[in-house]
Design a protein around this motif. Structure first.
Motif, short mmCIF file in Angstrom:
data_model
loop_
_atom_site.label_atom_id
_atom_site.label_comp_id
_atom_site.label_asym_id
_atom_site.label_seq_id
_atom_site.Cartn_x
_atom_site.Cartn_y
_atom_site.Cartn_z
N LEU A 215 0.91 -1.18 -0.11
CA LEU A 215 0.03 0.18 0.02
C LEU A 215 0.92 1.39 0.05
N ALA A 216 1.81 1.28 0.92
CA ALA A 216 2.89 2.28 0.90
C ALA A 216 3.47 2.72 -0.54
N ARG A 217 3.76 1.51 -1.10
CA ARG A 217 4.72 1.73 -2.24
C ARG A 217 3.82 2.40 -3.41
N LEU A 218 2.50 1.82 -3.33
CA LEU A 218 1.63 2.25 -4.58
C LEU A 218 1.19 3.81 -4.30
N HIS A 219 0.73 4.12 -3.06
CA HIS A 219 0.70 5.45 -2.63
C HIS A 219 1.54 6.38 -2.97
N ARG A 220 2.76 6.02 -2.48
CA ARG A 220 3.76 7.00 -2.74
C ARG A 220 4.01 7.25 -4.28
N MET A 221 3.96 6.01 -5.07
CA MET A 221 4.27 6.14 -6.41
C MET A 221 3.01 6.83 -7.13
N PHE A 222 1.61 6.76 -6.83
CA PHE A 222 0.77 7.77 -7.34
C PHE A 222 0.89 9.22 -6.95
N ALA A 223 1.23 9.33 -5.58
CA ALA A 223 1.24 10.73 -5.20
C ALA A 223 2.39 11.37 -6.18
N GLY A 224 3.42 10.67 -6.48
CA GLY A 224 4.70 11.17 -6.92
C GLY A 224 4.24 11.69 -8.45
N GLN A 225 3.14 10.87 -9.12
CA GLN A 225 2.75 11.08 -10.29
C GLN A 225 1.96 12.28 -10.14
N LEU A 226 1.03 12.54 -9.13
CA LEU A 226 0.19 13.64 -9.17
C LEU A 226 1.18 14.81 -8.85
N LEU A 227 2.15 14.66 -8.09
CA LEU A 227 2.91 15.92 -7.44
C LEU A 227 3.79 16.27 -8.69
N ARG B 32 3.08 16.73 -11.60
CA ARG B 32 2.36 17.51 -12.49
C ARG B 32 2.42 19.00 -12.00
N ILE B 33 2.88 19.26 -10.62
CA ILE B 33 2.62 20.61 -10.18
C ILE B 33 4.43 20.93 -9.71
N GLY B 34 5.08 20.07 -10.25
CA GLY B 34 6.79 20.56 -9.96
C GLY B 34 7.10 20.21 -8.57
N LEU C 104 1.06 27.48 -4.95
CA LEU C 104 1.14 26.16 -5.23
C LEU C 104 0.27 25.58 -4.20
N ARG C 105 0.06 26.09 -3.00
CA ARG C 105 -0.93 25.76 -2.21
C ARG C 105 -2.08 24.98 -2.17
N ARG C 106 -2.93 25.83 -3.19
CA ARG C 106 -4.24 25.16 -3.70
C ARG C 106 -4.01 23.82 -4.49
N GLU C 107 -3.15 24.04 -5.38
CA GLU C 107 -2.66 22.72 -6.12
C GLU C 107 -2.21 21.48 -5.37
N VAL C 108 -1.71 21.50 -4.14
CA VAL C 108 -1.14 20.69 -3.41
C VAL C 108 -2.49 20.09 -2.46
N GLU C 109 -3.47 20.99 -2.28
CA GLU C 109 -4.55 20.57 -1.39
C GLU C 109 -5.45 19.73 -2.41
#
Length: 179
Positions: free
Chosen positions: A41-53, A55-57, A127-132
């Motif tokens: 779960l942690a591996r997948l969560h971090r991987m997907f978070a990385g993909q989303l993040l 996109r915003i640098g 950037l805050r709104r994008e992170v949220e």
């Protein structure tokens, strides 16, 4: 895909509760199905978070630093290390990358000549709104199909697991004579 199937009657996890694992579960992990599930779960969560993040640098972990700075204001790097339960080398790299991206700046501490304060820049506030939004999207994806009661139960369970590990880590640190 491999299935994580603990021995029936072992008292660990009911067979009907087991779902397909995303990576093969080695036999050596058979006595720790929950620990292996946390790893997956942690591996997948971090991987997907990385993909989303990306996109915003940002990279995973950088958004957590920014969240604390937005919430608490300027912080010493040592305070960020403590807040995020990080290590000094990792925090140095993270702050340097955030500084290069223009999201933080360093300024001398008014109370300690040896320290500098890390503070968010105007660019980071944009950037805050994008992170949220990224965190909201990650939450929605992670909990898709769960009822409000199931979400609450999952959060309680995760908090309990975290507490158990924090207590064990503290006990381990207390027992280590080299610390």
């Amino acid at each position: 895909m491999a299935q994580s199937t603990p021995e029936a009657g072992s008292g660990r996890v009911p067979a009907e509760a087991v779902q397909e694992a995303t990576v093969p579960v080695p036999a050596a992990a058979g006595s720790g199905p929950i620990s292996h599930a946390i790893f997956r779960l942690a591996r997948l969560h971090r991987m997907f978070a990385g993909q989303l993040l990306r996109r915003i640098g940002l990279h995973p972990g950088q958004e957590l630093v920014m969240m604390h700075l937005w919430e608490l204001g300027p912080q010493r790097q040592t305070d960020l290390v403590r807040l995020l339960d990080s290590d000094a080398a990792t925090m140095t790299r993270t702050v340097r990358r955030l500084e290069q991206a223009g999201f933080v700046r360093r300024r001398p501490s008014p109370t300690d000549r040896r320290a500098s304060l890390i503070e968010p820049t105007a660019a980071s506030h944009a950037l805050r709104r994008e992170v949220e939004q990224v965190w909201s999207r990650l939450e929605d994806i992670s909990t898709a199909g769960l009822s409000d009661d199931e979400r609450a139960a999952a959060l309680r369970t995760l908090e309990r697991l975290e507490h158990n590990l924090a207590v064990a880590a503290a006990d381990s640190a207390d027992a280590d004579p080299q610390r």
